[in-house]
Write a protein that holds these residues in place. Structure first.
Motif, PDB file in Angstrom:
ATOM      1  N   UNK A   1      16.320  20.905   9.958  1.00 54.25           N
ATOM      2  CA  UNK A   1      15.010  20.250   9.910  1.00 54.25           C
ATOM      3  C   UNK A   1      13.962  21.272   9.478  1.00 54.25           C
ATOM      4  N   UNK A   2      13.073  20.899   8.562  1.00 58.17           N
ATOM      5  CA  UNK A   2      12.041  21.838   8.091  1.00 58.17           C
ATOM      6  C   UNK A   2      11.194  22.379   9.236  1.00 58.17           C
ATOM      7  N   UNK A   3      10.896  23.652   9.150  1.00 60.89           N
ATOM      8  CA  UNK A   3      10.080  24.297  10.176  1.00 60.89           C
ATOM      9  C   UNK A   3       8.683  23.685  10.189  1.00 60.89           C
ATOM     10  N   UNK A   4       8.131  23.553  11.393  1.00 62.43           N
ATOM     11  CA  UNK A   4       6.796  22.989  11.536  1.00 62.43           C
ATOM     12  C   UNK A   4       6.779  21.478  11.730  1.00 62.43           C
TER      13      UNK A   4
ATOM     14  N   UNK B   1      11.767  13.870  23.919  1.00 59.64           N
ATOM     15  CA  UNK B   1      11.549  15.314  23.866  1.00 59.64           C
ATOM     16  C   UNK B   1      11.115  15.680  22.448  1.00 59.64           C
ATOM     17  N   UNK B   2       9.922  16.286  22.323  1.00 55.08           N
ATOM     18  CA  UNK B   2       9.409  16.726  21.024  1.00 55.08           C
ATOM     19  C   UNK B   2       9.746  18.194  20.839  1.00 55.08           C
ATOM     20  N   UNK B   3      10.579  18.472  19.835  1.00 56.78           N
ATOM     21  CA  UNK B   3      11.116  19.817  19.641  1.00 56.78           C
ATOM     22  C   UNK B   3      10.617  20.390  18.319  1.00 56.78           C
ATOM     23  N   UNK B   4      10.379  21.700  18.333  1.00 59.35           N
ATOM     24  CA  UNK B   4       9.950  22.409  17.128  1.00 59.35           C
ATOM     25  C   UNK B   4      11.171  23.090  16.504  1.00 59.35           C
ATOM     26  N   UNK B   5      11.702  22.547  15.407  1.00 56.82           N
ATOM     27  CA  UNK B   5      12.864  23.163  14.748  1.00 56.82           C
ATOM     28  C   UNK B   5      12.428  24.371  13.920  1.00 56.82           C
TER      29      UNK B   5
ATOM     30  N   UNK C   1      13.107  25.858  25.740  1.00 55.97           N
ATOM     31  CA  UNK C   1      12.895  26.692  24.561  1.00 55.97           C
ATOM     32  C   UNK C   1      12.723  25.818  23.319  1.00 55.97           C
ATOM     33  N   UNK C   2      11.645  26.060  22.556  1.00 56.80           N
ATOM     34  CA  UNK C   2      11.317  25.315  21.341  1.00 56.80           C
ATOM     35  C   UNK C   2      10.845  23.870  21.638  1.00 56.80           C
TER      36      UNK C   2
ATOM     37  N   UNK D   1       4.520  19.752  29.254  1.00 55.38           N
ATOM     38  CA  UNK D   1       3.912  20.182  28.017  1.00 55.38           C
ATOM     39  C   UNK D   1       3.910  21.698  27.958  1.00 55.38           C
ATOM     40  N   UNK D   2       4.122  22.247  26.756  1.00 53.20           N
ATOM     41  CA  UNK D   2       4.129  23.693  26.589  1.00 53.20           C
ATOM     42  C   UNK D   2       2.741  24.255  26.865  1.00 53.20           C
TER      43      UNK D   2
END
Length: 317
Positions: free
Chosen positions: A229-232, A248-252, A293-294, A314-315
């Motif tokens: 998945x594209x970063x951001x 769950x919202x994850x940052x790849x 993590x992420x 939330x982070x």
């Protein structure tokens, strides 16, 4: 005499005010399950008598001497015949009562969750179902068989013959334990973050021995690979409980795995008829154990309350 054994009441289906959803194939299956005994008890008793006659005539040559001896005893002792008749009638009446109780339960469940179309199970399935269901005397087991019958009438081949055999041997402790753990099942197939010791671990071992779950005490995991998945771009992962969903919202890019044990094919079929309510604290416990993590944010959606959503984690900024 016949009406004393089986009261000649009105039609079974008419008494229930049968909804339209069980017309057609489902109605045929229900009619087969309950038979004609309620509507025509005299005919039913005649069939019982014919069954006795058929069994007598079906004796093989090998067993003929034994049969003749038994017949001689019965002939010389009319009380033997009378006791046999009472025993057979009592057994058949009990079976009939059980089948009708299960049919009523099935109709109630079909009415609770109406469907436009129903299906008729195949004859082999119905034969096995009738044989097992007629021995279900407790209300708890009749309820389980009623759910199975309703599920099969909604969609044929939902329940395998193996599952029918399994349910026929269920005891109360297994039912209670599996219903307890069904509240923690995610996505209809697995239990995440299972315990590795203690009383709950022993419960899961028991369920594994019974054939409902697999992977207890092992290192089985579910793997999630988001490296492509594209970063951001935040990726939402959904985990479905019975009455809630966790998003769950994850940052790849990111890859992670969650320890799980899995429901067997029988376990998944039985899970589909359990009615245990998943509590919010069960869902929150899943969120607490989820690797952060992420992870940008974790939401909980209440599926029974118009999908009302709250931020559970939330982070930190």
């Amino acid at each position: 005499m016949a009406n004393e054994v089986v009261p000649a009441t009105g039609s079974f289906l008419d008494e229930l005010n049968l909804p339209k959803i069980v017309a057609g194939p489902a109605g045929e299956a229900i009619s087969r399950l309950i038979g004609g005994a309620v509507d025509i008890p005299a005919a039913w008793l005649a069939q019982v008598a014919q069954g006795i006659k058929d069994k007598t005539e079906a004796k093989t040559v090998v067993s003929k001497a034994v049969a003749d001896a038994a017949a001689s005893i019965a002939w010389n002792d009319p009380e033997v015949i009378q006791r046999a008749a009472h025993s057979l009638l009592a057994k058949e009446l009990r079976h009939q009562t059980n089948r009708e109780a299960i049919a009523r339960k099935a109709i109630e469940y079909l009415a609770d969750e109406p469907t436009e179309q129903t299906a008729k199970p195949d004859d082999d399935w119905l034969n096995v179902f009738e044989r097992y269901a007629e021995d279900a005397s407790s209300e708890r087991l009749q309820d389980i068989w009623g759910r199975i019958f309703a599920g099969e009438l909604r969609r044929a081949k939902t329940f395998s013959l193996r599952t029918l055999r399994f349910v026929s041997e269920l005891d109360e402790s297994v039912v209670n334990q599996f219903e307890k753990w069904s509240a923690r099942v995610v996505d209809f197939d697995s239990i995440p973050f299972p315990p590795t010791q203690g009383v709950e671990f022993s419960e899961l071992l028991h369920l594994q021995d019974c054939g409902l779950v697999t992977g207890v005490g092992s290192t089985l995991h579910k793997k999630f690979d988001l490296n492509k998945v594209p970063e951001g771009q935040r990726v939402p992962l959904r985990f479905g409980f019975r009455h809630f969903a966790v998003i769950v919202l994850i940052e790849p890019p990111f890859e992670f795995q969650i320890p799980n044990l899995f429901l067997t094919s029988i376990g998944r079929e039985i899970y589909s008829i359990t009615r245990t309510t998943t509590k919010l604290e069960t869902v929150r416990a899943f969120v607490e154990q989820f690797p952060k993590n992420h992870v940008d944010q974790i939401l909980i959606a209440d599926l029974g309350n118009n999908n009302q959503t709250e931020i559970c984690w939330s982070k930190s900024p």
